[in-house]
Design a protein around this motif. Structure first.
Motif, PDB file in Angstrom:
ATOM      1  N   THR A 123      18.897   6.854 -24.708  1.00 19.67           N
ATOM      2  CA  THR A 123      19.665   7.924 -25.343  1.00 19.67           C
ATOM      3  C   THR A 123      19.222   9.289 -24.823  1.00 19.67           C
ATOM      4  OG1 THR A 123      19.990   6.589 -27.327  1.00 19.67           O
ATOM      5  CG2 THR A 123      20.303   8.960 -27.560  1.00 19.67           C
ATOM      6  N   VAL A 124      17.922   9.485 -24.672  1.00 20.81           N
ATOM      7  CA  VAL A 124      17.405  10.745 -24.129  1.00 20.81           C
ATOM      8  C   VAL A 124      17.906  10.936 -22.696  1.00 20.81           C
ATOM      9  CG1 VAL A 124      15.311  11.947 -23.391  1.00 20.81           C
ATOM     10  CG2 VAL A 124      15.396  10.848 -25.637  1.00 20.81           C
ATOM     11  N   ALA A 125      17.885   9.878 -21.895  1.00 23.00           N
ATOM     12  CA  ALA A 125      18.379   9.961 -20.516  1.00 23.00           C
ATOM     13  C   ALA A 125      19.867  10.303 -20.495  1.00 23.00           C
ATOM     14  CB  ALA A 125      18.125   8.656 -19.777  1.00 23.00           C
ATOM     15  N   GLN A 141      21.585  11.978 -22.899  1.00 23.51           N
ATOM     16  CA  GLN A 141      21.766  13.351 -23.373  1.00 23.51           C
ATOM     17  C   GLN A 141      21.311  14.382 -22.344  1.00 23.51           C
ATOM     18  OE1 GLN A 141      19.547  13.233 -27.015  1.00 23.51           O
ATOM     19  NE2 GLN A 141      21.256  12.378 -28.188  1.00 23.51           N
ATOM     20  N   ASP A 142      20.194  14.099 -21.667  1.00 27.17           N
ATOM     21  CA  ASP A 142      19.650  15.040 -20.687  1.00 27.17           C
ATOM     22  C   ASP A 142      20.272  14.892 -19.303  1.00 27.17           C
ATOM     23  OD1 ASP A 142      18.020  15.854 -22.734  1.00 27.17           O
ATOM     24  OD2 ASP A 142      16.203  14.900 -21.947  1.00 27.17           O
ATOM     25  N   LYS A 143      21.127  13.879 -19.153  1.00 31.65           N
ATOM     26  CA  LYS A 143      21.772  13.591 -17.859  1.00 31.65           C
ATOM     27  C   LYS A 143      20.730  13.435 -16.749  1.00 31.65           C
ATOM     28  CE  LYS A 143      26.077  15.912 -19.055  1.00 31.65           C
ATOM     29  NZ  LYS A 143      26.600  14.828 -19.783  1.00 31.65           N
ATOM     30  N   ARG A 144      19.693  12.649 -17.050  1.00 29.77           N
ATOM     31  CA  ARG A 144      18.615  12.399 -16.100  1.00 29.77           C
ATOM     32  C   ARG A 144      18.657  10.942 -15.665  1.00 29.77           C
ATOM     33  NH1 ARG A 144      13.332  15.722 -17.344  1.00 29.77           N
ATOM     34  NH2 ARG A 144      13.059  15.039 -15.221  1.00 29.77           N
TER      35      ARG A 144
END
Length: 91
Positions: A37-39, A41-44
């Motif tokens: 989810t963090v990836a 949201q951060d588009k990483r």
């Protein structure tokens, strides 16, 4: 203090032994979903380790408890079941 019958004691031990790995698996799945989810949201980019193989790409969609969809330069769409992921590497 009264003692438990052997059958009840054995059932209690088996229940505890089976419950512990299930709880750990649930925590691991939640941790992986959080990293995905963090990836997203951060588009990483992120790297998944699945059955000895590595899959790198950008997370495009997550179906909680089911699968993650990714893309990279080689493939436009990659879908991986969350239960098959052995590990995740994220920057």
């Amino acid at each position: 203090m009264p003692s438990l019958p052997r059958a009840a004691l054995a059932a209690l031990v088996v229940t505890c032994a089976l419950a512990a790995p299930a709880a750990l698996a649930t925590e691991a799945l939640q941790g992986m979903e959080q990293a995905l989810t963090v990836a997203l949201q951060d588009k990483r980019g992120i790297t998944l380790y699945v059955a000895g193989q590595t899959i790198s790409g950008a997370v495009t969609r997550i179906e909680p408890g089911q699968w993650v969809e990714m893309r990279n330069q080689q493939y436009g769409r990659i879908i991986v079941r969350l239960e098959r992921i052995d590990g995740i590497a994220a920057p």
